[in-house]
Each structure stands twice: as C-alpha cells, then as structure tokens.
Design a protein around this motif. Structure first.
Motif, PDB file in Angstrom:
ATOM      1  N   LEU A 179       0.985  -1.098   0.152  1.00 27.23           N
ATOM      2  CA  LEU A 179       0.017  -0.106   0.166  1.00 27.23           C
ATOM      3  C   LEU A 179       0.955   1.163   0.034  1.00 27.23           C
ATOM      4  O   LEU A 179       0.357   2.235   0.549  1.00 27.23           O
ATOM      5  N   LEU A 180       1.998   1.125  -0.686  1.00 33.31           N
ATOM      6  CA  LEU A 180       2.581   2.494  -0.768  1.00 33.31           C
ATOM      7  C   LEU A 180       2.223   3.402  -1.478  1.00 33.31           C
ATOM      8  O   LEU A 180       1.299   3.216  -2.410  1.00 33.31           O
ATOM      9  N   ARG A 191      13.941   4.816  -1.758  1.00 33.32           N
ATOM     10  CA  ARG A 191      13.832   5.489  -0.617  1.00 33.32           C
ATOM     11  C   ARG A 191      12.573   5.046   0.099  1.00 33.32           C
ATOM     12  O   ARG A 191      12.350   5.066   1.227  1.00 33.32           O
ATOM     13  N   GLN A 192      11.404   5.013  -0.853  1.00 35.24           N
ATOM     14  CA  GLN A 192      10.107   4.751  -0.227  1.00 35.24           C
ATOM     15  C   GLN A 192      10.079   3.388   0.288  1.00 35.24           C
ATOM     16  O   GLN A 192       9.473   3.396   1.522  1.00 35.24           O
ATOM     17  N   LEU A 193      10.866   2.386  -0.372  1.00 32.10           N
ATOM     18  CA  LEU A 193      10.633   1.005  -0.008  1.00 32.10           C
ATOM     19  C   LEU A 193      11.457   1.003   1.473  1.00 32.10           C
ATOM     20  O   LEU A 193      11.163   0.207   2.366  1.00 32.10           O
ATOM     21  N   SER A 194      12.550   2.032   1.619  1.00 31.32           N
ATOM     22  CA  SER A 194      13.272   1.898   2.965  1.00 31.32           C
ATOM     23  C   SER A 194      12.579   2.501   3.835  1.00 31.32           C
ATOM     24  O   SER A 194      13.097   2.146   5.401  1.00 31.32           O
ATOM     25  N   ILE A 195      11.638   3.405   3.802  1.00 33.67           N
ATOM     26  CA  ILE A 195      11.185   4.353   5.101  1.00 33.67           C
ATOM     27  C   ILE A 195       9.661   3.795   5.069  1.00 33.67           C
ATOM     28  O   ILE A 195       8.963   4.259   6.081  1.00 33.67           O
ATOM     29  N   ARG A 196       9.111   2.793   4.247  1.00 26.64           N
ATOM     30  CA  ARG A 196       7.529   2.455   4.436  1.00 26.64           C
ATOM     31  C   ARG A 196       7.550   0.965   4.625  1.00 26.64           C
ATOM     32  O   ARG A 196       8.371  -0.042   4.058  1.00 26.64           O
ATOM     33  N   ASP A 197       6.511   0.643   5.298  1.00 20.19           N
ATOM     34  CA  ASP A 197       6.245  -0.868   5.509  1.00 20.19           C
ATOM     35  C   ASP A 197       5.487  -1.170   4.176  1.00 20.19           C
ATOM     36  O   ASP A 197       4.594  -0.834   3.646  1.00 20.19           O
ATOM     37  N   GLY A 198       5.853  -2.824   3.793  1.00 15.87           N
ATOM     38  CA  GLY A 198       5.700  -3.139   2.626  1.00 15.87           C
ATOM     39  C   GLY A 198       4.077  -3.559   2.541  1.00 15.87           C
ATOM     40  O   GLY A 198       3.398  -3.496   1.427  1.00 15.87           O
ATOM     41  N   LEU A 199       3.615  -3.865   3.626  1.00 13.42           N
ATOM     42  CA  LEU A 199       2.247  -4.232   3.716  1.00 13.42           C
ATOM     43  C   LEU A 199       1.167  -3.081   3.728  1.00 13.42           C
ATOM     44  O   LEU A 199       0.107  -3.095   2.776  1.00 13.42           O
ATOM     45  N   LEU A 223       2.258   2.566   5.369  1.00 16.57           N
ATOM     46  CA  LEU A 223       2.591   3.534   6.340  1.00 16.57           C
ATOM     47  C   LEU A 223       4.207   3.399   6.612  1.00 16.57           C
ATOM     48  O   LEU A 223       5.125   2.557   5.991  1.00 16.57           O
ATOM     49  N   PHE A 224       4.798   4.284   7.335  1.00 13.75           N
ATOM     50  CA  PHE A 224       6.153   4.526   7.597  1.00 13.75           C
ATOM     51  C   PHE A 224       6.251   3.419   8.368  1.00 13.75           C
ATOM     52  O   PHE A 224       5.814   2.869   9.332  1.00 13.75           O
ATOM     53  N   ASN A 225       7.639   2.658   8.393  1.00 14.79           N
ATOM     54  CA  ASN A 225       8.322   1.813   9.129  1.00 14.79           C
ATOM     55  C   ASN A 225       8.973   2.202  10.153  1.00 14.79           C
ATOM     56  O   ASN A 225       9.058   3.516  10.497  1.00 14.79           O
ATOM     57  N   ARG A 226       9.176   1.074  11.262  1.00 16.41           N
ATOM     58  CA  ARG A 226       9.781   1.257  12.394  1.00 16.41           C
ATOM     59  C   ARG A 226      11.058   2.119  12.354  1.00 16.41           C
ATOM     60  O   ARG A 226      11.194   3.052  13.235  1.00 16.41           O
ATOM     61  N   GLY A 227      11.938   1.883  11.350  1.00 22.38           N
ATOM     62  CA  GLY A 227      13.258   2.696  11.516  1.00 22.38           C
ATOM     63  C   GLY A 227      13.027   4.207  11.004  1.00 22.38           C
ATOM     64  O   GLY A 227      13.763   4.959  11.803  1.00 22.38           O
ATOM     65  N   HIS A 228      12.000   4.619  10.218  1.00 26.06           N
ATOM     66  CA  HIS A 228      12.036   5.922   9.886  1.00 26.06           C
ATOM     67  C   HIS A 228      11.154   6.578  10.857  1.00 26.06           C
ATOM     68  O   HIS A 228      11.560   7.568  10.914  1.00 26.06           O
ATOM     69  N   MET A 229      10.226   5.803  11.367  1.00 25.29           N
ATOM     70  CA  MET A 229       9.660   6.728  12.534  1.00 25.29           C
ATOM     71  C   MET A 229      10.566   6.949  13.708  1.00 25.29           C
ATOM     72  O   MET A 229      10.383   8.027  14.231  1.00 25.29           O
ATOM     73  N   ARG A 237      15.662  -6.476  -4.089  1.00 22.76           N
ATOM     74  CA  ARG A 237      15.848  -7.024  -2.702  1.00 22.76           C
ATOM     75  C   ARG A 237      14.929  -6.647  -1.653  1.00 22.76           C
ATOM     76  O   ARG A 237      14.414  -7.362  -0.868  1.00 22.76           O
ATOM     77  N   VAL A 238      14.887  -5.257  -1.506  1.00 15.95           N
ATOM     78  CA  VAL A 238      13.703  -4.731  -0.686  1.00 15.95           C
ATOM     79  C   VAL A 238      12.407  -5.305  -0.683  1.00 15.95           C
ATOM     80  O   VAL A 238      11.910  -5.562   0.269  1.00 15.95           O
ATOM     81  N   LEU A 239      12.308  -5.345  -1.954  1.00 14.88           N
ATOM     82  CA  LEU A 239      10.762  -5.924  -2.166  1.00 14.88           C
ATOM     83  C   LEU A 239      10.323  -7.437  -1.794  1.00 14.88           C
ATOM     84  O   LEU A 239       9.473  -7.790  -1.410  1.00 14.88           O
ATOM     85  N   MET A 240      11.517  -8.082  -1.798  1.00 23.39           N
ATOM     86  CA  MET A 240      11.508  -9.623  -1.518  1.00 23.39           C
ATOM     87  C   MET A 240      11.981  -9.856  -0.029  1.00 23.39           C
ATOM     88  O   MET A 240      11.563 -11.121   0.241  1.00 23.39           O
ATOM     89  N   HIS A 241      12.718  -8.911   0.604  1.00 25.62           N
ATOM     90  CA  HIS A 241      13.064  -9.318   1.982  1.00 25.62           C
ATOM     91  C   HIS A 241      12.663  -8.632   3.000  1.00 25.62           C
ATOM     92  O   HIS A 241      12.181  -7.441   2.822  1.00 25.62           O
ATOM     93  N   ASP A 242      12.387  -9.188   4.060  1.00 22.87           N
ATOM     94  CA  ASP A 242      12.026  -8.426   5.416  1.00 22.87           C
ATOM     95  C   ASP A 242      13.370  -7.574   6.173  1.00 22.87           C
ATOM     96  O   ASP A 242      14.408  -8.130   5.958  1.00 22.87           O
ATOM     97  N   ALA A 243      12.924  -6.374   6.250  1.00 25.77           N
ATOM     98  CA  ALA A 243      14.134  -5.757   6.558  1.00 25.77           C
ATOM     99  C   ALA A 243      14.838  -6.117   8.009  1.00 25.77           C
ATOM    100  O   ALA A 243      16.076  -5.816   8.275  1.00 25.77           O
ATOM    101  N   LEU A 244      14.026  -6.614   8.998  1.00 25.80           N
ATOM    102  CA  LEU A 244      14.703  -7.084  10.305  1.00 25.80           C
ATOM    103  C   LEU A 244      15.395  -8.104  10.223  1.00 25.80           C
ATOM    104  O   LEU A 244      16.492  -8.158  10.493  1.00 25.80           O
TER     105      LEU A 244
END
Length: 788
Positions: free
Chosen positions: A3-4, A208-216, A219-225, A625-632
C-alpha cells in the motif's frame, strides 16, 4: 499486496524554468563562438598573405556576426521558450548550412574548406534534432550546393572544370548519409542517457520509499519513525513546543489470524492503515507500523488530550467501518496509549510511558484510549473531523517494471520488423550475425560504402585526370578494398566477436586516415576534397571510439597532416601555392581539433551511460531485494514467499515431487516485547532467523510470515520423515544458544505446525492445515510440533 502511496513513487512531470531555458540557449550559442572566431581568423590570415580576397571574408564575417547577434537577442528575450524548439537548434542548423553554401559560393580559392565546416555543423548540431529535421537539413545543404554551383556557372563566362565540380558535389552526396548516420548514433546515445537518468531517479525514489515504508500497509516503518521521533525531540529541545506519541494495538488480532486466516489479517491491517491515514494525514502528523498489529502515531504540537481526542475520532471510524466484507461477523477494535513528550526527555522514555498507557487500556477492557500518567479514563469524543487525506494517500501499491530485475532498462523496446523487400534487403548482411553485433555491422557497411565511392572516384576521375599513374591507382584501390571488406570479415570471426571492440575501430580509422594522408601528399590538386575525407574519419570515430582512442586519432591526423605539409613546403614543389595550401591545412587542423573535442565528449557520454546503466542495475537490484526481503531478519517476506509457494505447486503438478510447509510461531513473544522491550524482541526475531538459516537445509526456504510467525518451505520432504526432524534440529539449536545479548537469561522456544501439500488442493488449504497443526501444538503446551 502493498500500500505504498502512489504519489510517493510516480515521476513528477518536469517543469522547466523559462529562465533556465534562456540560460541554456545563450550558453549553447556562446559555445559556438570560438569555432566561428577560429574560422574567420584563419581566413583573415589568408587575406593578409594575399591568397584570399578580403571582400568575401568581410561578407562572411558580417553575415555570421549579424546572425549570431539575432540569435542572441531572441534567446535572451525568451520569446521562444514556449515553442517546441526553445533553444532554436533547427534555425541555427539552417543558418550554419546557409553560411557553408555562401562560403562555397564566394570563396573561390577555399571552397573546399566550406565542406569542412559542413561536417562540423552536422556533428555539432544535427544530433540534437529529430530525424525528420535532420533529413530536411541534409537535403537543404545538398540543394544549396547544387544551386550555388549552377549559379557560379551562369555568372562566370570562362570555361568550367566540370569533372572537378561534379567530383566536389558528389563528395557531399556520399558523405551526408554518413554524417547523418553518425548524428543518429549520437542522438540515440543522448536519448538513452536521458532515459537512464529518469529511470535512475525513479529507482532511487522507489528505493527510498521502500526503505522508509512498511511493505504491507504503506505506512512509515519502524526505522523511519525512530528517525522522525529523534528529529522531533531535537526540535522540541530548541523551540520548547512539545509533541505527543501514541501506541495503538488492534485488539485480539491473534484471533483474527487464527479464526479467519492470515489473508484476512493482512486485509484488516491494510484497512486499519487506510483509516489511520484518513484521520492523521496532514503534515507533520506521522503514522507508522510499529510491529505486527501495533502502530505508532506522532502528533507534533499536540497535547496528550488533543491526541486522545483525535484517536477517539479514529475509534469512531474503526467502529463504523464494514469489516464484514473480509469475513462474516468480523469486528475490529483497538486500544491506544498516549503520552505527551516533555522537552529534555529521551524519546524512549515517552514511548515507554505510551506503552504503559496502552497496557493499562488493555487491562481496563480494551477498545479505549488512555493517556499515560493520568490513570484510566475515557477520553472525550473528538468533535467533527475534517478529512485531511491528500489525494492518492490510499492509492494502491507500487509496481516495479518487470525489466528492473535484469538491469536492462536503458535498452529501447524492440520494434517489430517490417516484412517488405527493402527491409529484407537491408537485413541480408545481418544473416547469421549476433544481435549485439548488428550495430557494428551497420557501421561497417556504411564505411564500406564510402570506400567503394572512393574507388569509383579514383577510377572515374583521378586516374583519367592523370593525378596518379596506374600502379599508384591500383595500390589505392587495393587499400580501399581492404578497408571496405576486412571489418565485416573480422566481425564474423569467433575470436573477435567476443572482444569489446570486435571491429578494431581505431585500427580501421588509422588505416583510412593514413591512406588519405598519402593521397594528400600525392594529389595536391584535390587536396581540399581529401582534407574533407580526413575530417570524416574523425566523424566516424564519434560513434565508436573511447576517450583515449579519440584523442590518439585526432592528434595523429593533425600531426601527420602538419608533417605532410611541412615536407611539401620543404620540397618546394612547383605548381603549388603553398600559402593557399597552408590556409587549407590550418583550417583543416582547426576543424579536426573541434571534431576531436566533440569525439571526446561523445566518448565520455558513452562512459557515463555505461556507468549510469551499472548504477541503475544496482539500484533496481536493491529495490528488488527490498521488495523480496524482510528488513529486520533478512528473510524472504510474505509476498515473495507466496510467489515461491505457487511455483512449488506448479513444480509438484509437473513432477509429483512432495513438499511440506511449516508454520513456526515464537512462544509467548508478546511477553518478550512487554517485559524486555521491542529492541530485545527484534533481537530475538533476528537471532531466530540466523539460527534457522544455519540449521535448515540449503534447499529449505524460510520467510517471515508476519509478526513473530515464520513459514518454512521444505521441498522434497514428507512431514514425519523430514519436516519434523528438521524442526527438532532447530529446536535443539535454539536451546543451546542465547538469541539476545541484551537479555542473556531469555530462552526462546517455538511451536510449529507441519502440513504436506496434497495434489489438487490450493496452497491456502495447505497453509490452513499447517495453521491448525500450529494451534494444536500450542494447545499441547507449546515448544513442540504437530502434523496437520
């Protein structure tokens, strides 16, 4: 599904400042001044030596000065900034071609130098024009030369050397297609570079958007928040204006996943995110997915009471939402804890207080909002709320281009080939040739045509005119035949086709240039024509030579030409006006150097294109890579795992090879987050992922399925024989290690459910059986596995 926000990754339409257009137009015009000054300077030297009439040079200088002044005034005024050609490229090309024709008409002794200027004009300007304008300009230049020749014949009553006139006219007729082809190559290079820059900007923005947003949820992801919280805390420290944070948790979300499946759970998270964006979309409010079913809200400038009132508005939206579209009878509520950040406090302290308020809300019965430090209370309902959601804030997911995975975005789409006789005739020399080598073959055919035209000129004009004897003519014909056919032969050899430059372009051009220099030494009567051919050698190099090679070719031709002229001057051959020849050579050296500078620019542009293509491939690879992998955890994410499961089902249908899936859930993970904090919880998740990668087989595929749940794909396995044994090995490995350095006493265990895929069933049914087996394991006391 993702839902980016679509407006976060779509390339914005480029808005060009009219002042910038004017600046670029004037700068481009000023870049041509040294070339004009050099030409007029060389001609004026000829006037001072008495070999060129002063009147033609003055007329030419006056026309050039008035034309440049007119272009400067128009560009500076900006009256054409809204036109299709704001830089006036096409009018300047026609102006330069008209100058060449005028020069050809009035400069009796230096008409050949006008053709040199023609080469420079085409290379410098025509690469900026569309093909239709290039064809028009080429036809215009040839027609102008024909009319000038006819006009000279009518105005001069004396006898005309018609063979020489036709020979000089035939040269542009042969060379213009060559120059147009090289200009087309430069135009393609320029378009490719612009296209790659746009794609690079888009890929970087996607990354940049994938690095700061939750893929599902988008919303912003935890790291960016966390970065936003730190920045807001620093701003508060300076200004004294506070902010509020709120932790939100969907009530009984585990029951949603257990009772309705993970697909419904994902839909609930996405809908909740949309509702959150509808309430908290105005800058600088920020909503992030904090982990699993938890969300974090940042409200700069808001008090805790204002934040609680706004959250009551969100509660009303959640209550009013039709959750039954996902599962019959489904109802969703949430609990929230609010805390007002005080200047000087660490953001972690405010988060801890919001977390305490959240758990107080849960303990008080859930479905409520509490403010930290004030005890349990019901916040007053928020007043009428204005929908501040920007257009496109809940737009559907970002989709990457399919070509991103290959890193070949810079290549244009293939154009369907026509089946006409002309197309078949053009493709005839390409039969059996690799697609990568076809552009080289076209350049070989083009150069071969020029060589054959030179042979025709030797046999039809040079030898009958007595400029060469039969032996010299045969040697030149042999030299040109080698140059015409050797490159195509080399291109088809297996040993050369793998080289970076399978046609040996520099060697070819040195071969051609050397032959022309020898011809210039032996045939001074057509020296101006030969000098034009030498310039064409440099033009050919524009499309193929690297930086060092372009410099070698240019310096070699200029140095050798000066050497030949010096030897001619030393020999003092009779019948040759060395002063006029010197002016021609000086003009040729100026043009050759300007063409060499252009060639260096083209070579650097090709290097930039290759470098940008490499960076683009890296950027798109990182996006994938970001699209296919979990950041944590670094594991595959749920979306990619779903794709792998579908592929495994297809493989099973084809080969009937069995496979299993195992759903793994870390036991009492909520207690870890509550008792030790989210940082320790993150360490537990990452540590479990690292342990699983070490213990499971290389062929097994592990993904983070959601929150503290993981999914293992076990190819070529049966539940009892392989699946349970693999999970037992993993349990033993976990018992022997501590996953969290910050909490060494913490022991992490897991429960798992294993199911074998059954022929003909949907993969969702297999996952449902694994899910049932997982909950059977939990009911049996956890820290065990069950088969579904």
């Amino acid at each position: 599904m993702s839902l980016l926000p679509a407006d976060a990754v779509q390339p914005q339409p480029e808005t060009v400042d009219p002042l910038e257009i004017r600046r670029r137009g004037v700068k481009r015009l000023l870049l041509t001044l040294p070339a004009y000054a050099a030409v007029i300077g060389v001609l004026w030297v000829g006037v001072s030596l008495g070999v060129v009439s002063a009147l033609p040079v003055l007329v030419l200088a006056a026309v050039i000065a008035s034309g440049l002044a007119g272009f400067y005034l128009v560009l500076r005024a900006g009256v054409m900034t809204r036109s299709a050609d704001p830089l006036l490229a096409f009018p300047q090309v026609l102006f330069n071609l008209a100058i060449s024709a005028l020069w050809y008409a009035i400069a009796d002794n230096l008409r050949g130098a006008a053709l040199l200027w023609l080469s420079l004009v085409i290379v410098f300007d025509m690469r900026r024009l569309p093909p239709r304008q290039v064809r028009f300009a080429a036809g215009f230049s040839l027609l102008a030369l024909v009319l000038v020749t006819a006009g000279r014949a009518l105005l001069h009553s004396g006898p005309q050397n018609w063979p020489l006139e036709f020979f000089m006219l035939g040269l542009p007729a042969v060379l213009l297609p060559v120059l147009m082809a090289v200009a087309a190559q430069a135009r393609v290079l320029r378009r490719r570079q612009l296209r790659q820059k746009e794609q690079m900007a888009l890929a970087l923005e996607q990354l940049r958007q994938l690095s700061i947003r939750d893929g599902l949820t988008g919303l912003f992801n935890r790291g960016h928040m966390l970065e936003l919280l730190d920045a807001e805390a620093r701003r508060t420290q300076r200004s004294g204006r506070g902010f509020s944070v709120a932790l939100l948790d969907i009530d009984f979300f585990k029951r949603v996943n257990d009772g309705h499946g993970h697909a419904v759970g994902d839909a609930v998270l996405r809908d909740f995110a949309r509702l959150g964006l509808s309430v908290f979309s105005q800058e600088p409010d920020a909503l992030a997915r904090w982990g699993g079913e938890e969300f974090l809200l940042l409200l700069p400038g808001a008090t805790a009471q204002e934040a609680a009132a706004a959250l009551e508005g969100l509660r009303a939206e959640v209550h009013a939402h039709d959750w039954g579209v996902h599962a019959r009878g489904l109802a969703v509520t949430f609990s929230a804890g609010v805390c007002a950040h005080r200047p000087g406090d660490a953001p972690a302290l405010s988060l801890e207080q919001a977390d305490e308020a959240l758990y107080a809300a849960k303990a008080a019965g859930r479905d409520r909002v509490l403010v930290g430090g004030e005890g349990e209370r019901a916040a007053e309902a928020a007043g009428p709320r204005i929908d501040r959601r920007p257009a496109g804030a809940d737009a559907p997911r970002l989709a990457l281009a399919a070509s991103a995975a290959t890193g070949e975005q810079a290549e244009p789409a293939a154009v369907p080939r026509r089946g006409g006789p002309w197309q078949r005739l053009r493709d005839l020399p390409m039969i059996g040739l690799d697609e990568r080598l076809r552009p080289f073959q076209y350049m070989c055919l083009l150069s071969g045509a020029v060589y054959l035209a030179c042979i025709a000129g030797f046999l039809g004009f040079v030898q009958p005119a007595g400029m060469l004897d039969a032996r010299q003519t045969h040697l030149f014909v042999a030299h040109n035949l080698i140059g015409a056919f050797a490159p195509s032969v080399l291109l088809r050899l297996p040993m050369t086709a793998r080289l970076r430059d399978p046609t040996f372009a520099l060697a070819q051009l040195l071969w051609a240039g050397t032959g022309l220099l020898v011809a210039y030494a032996l045939m001074p009567g057509i020296g101006s024509v030969i000098l034009q051919m030498i310039a064409v050698c440099v033009v050919f190099g524009l499309a193929v030579l690297r930086v060092g090679e372009a410099l070698i070719l240019g310096l070699y031709l200029i140095g050798a030409l000066l050497l030949v002229f010096g030897l001619r001057w030393a020999s003092s051959r009779s019948g040759i006006d060395l002063r006029l020849a010197g002016i021609e050579v000086a003009m040729s050296c100026v043009v050759l150097w300007l063409l060499t500078v252009q060639s260096l620019g083209f070579a650097r542009s090709r290097e930039r294109v290759r470098e940008e293509k490499r960076k683009l491939a890296e950027a798109t690879g990182e996006v994938n890579r970001v699209l296919m992998h979990d950041a944590l955890t670094g594991l595959f994410n749920r979306q990619h795992m779903q794709h792998l499961l579908e592929r495994e089902c297809g493989r099973h249908r084809r080969s009937a090879v069995a496979f299993c899936v195992a759903l793994v859930d870390l036991d009492h993970f909520k207690r870890i987050n509550d008792g030790y904090g989210h940082r320790v919880g993150d360490e537990a998740l990452a540590g479990f992922a690292a342990a699983a990668r070490e213990v499971l087989r290389e062929t097994d595929v592990l993904a983070r399925w959601g929150g503290e749940e993981f999914l293992v794909l076990l190819p070529e396995s049966e539940p009892v024989a392989s699946g349970l044994l693999a999970l037992d090995r993993l349990r033993e490995a976990l018992a022997a290690r501590r996953l969290c350095p910050a909490a060494p006493q913490l022991q992490v265990t897991f429960s798992a459910g294993v199911a074998e895929y059954r022929p003909g069933e949907a993969i969702e049914q297999t996952l449902a059986r694994a899910d049932q087996a997982l909950y059977a394991a939990k009911a049996a006391g956890r820290n065990c596995c069950r088969v579904g």
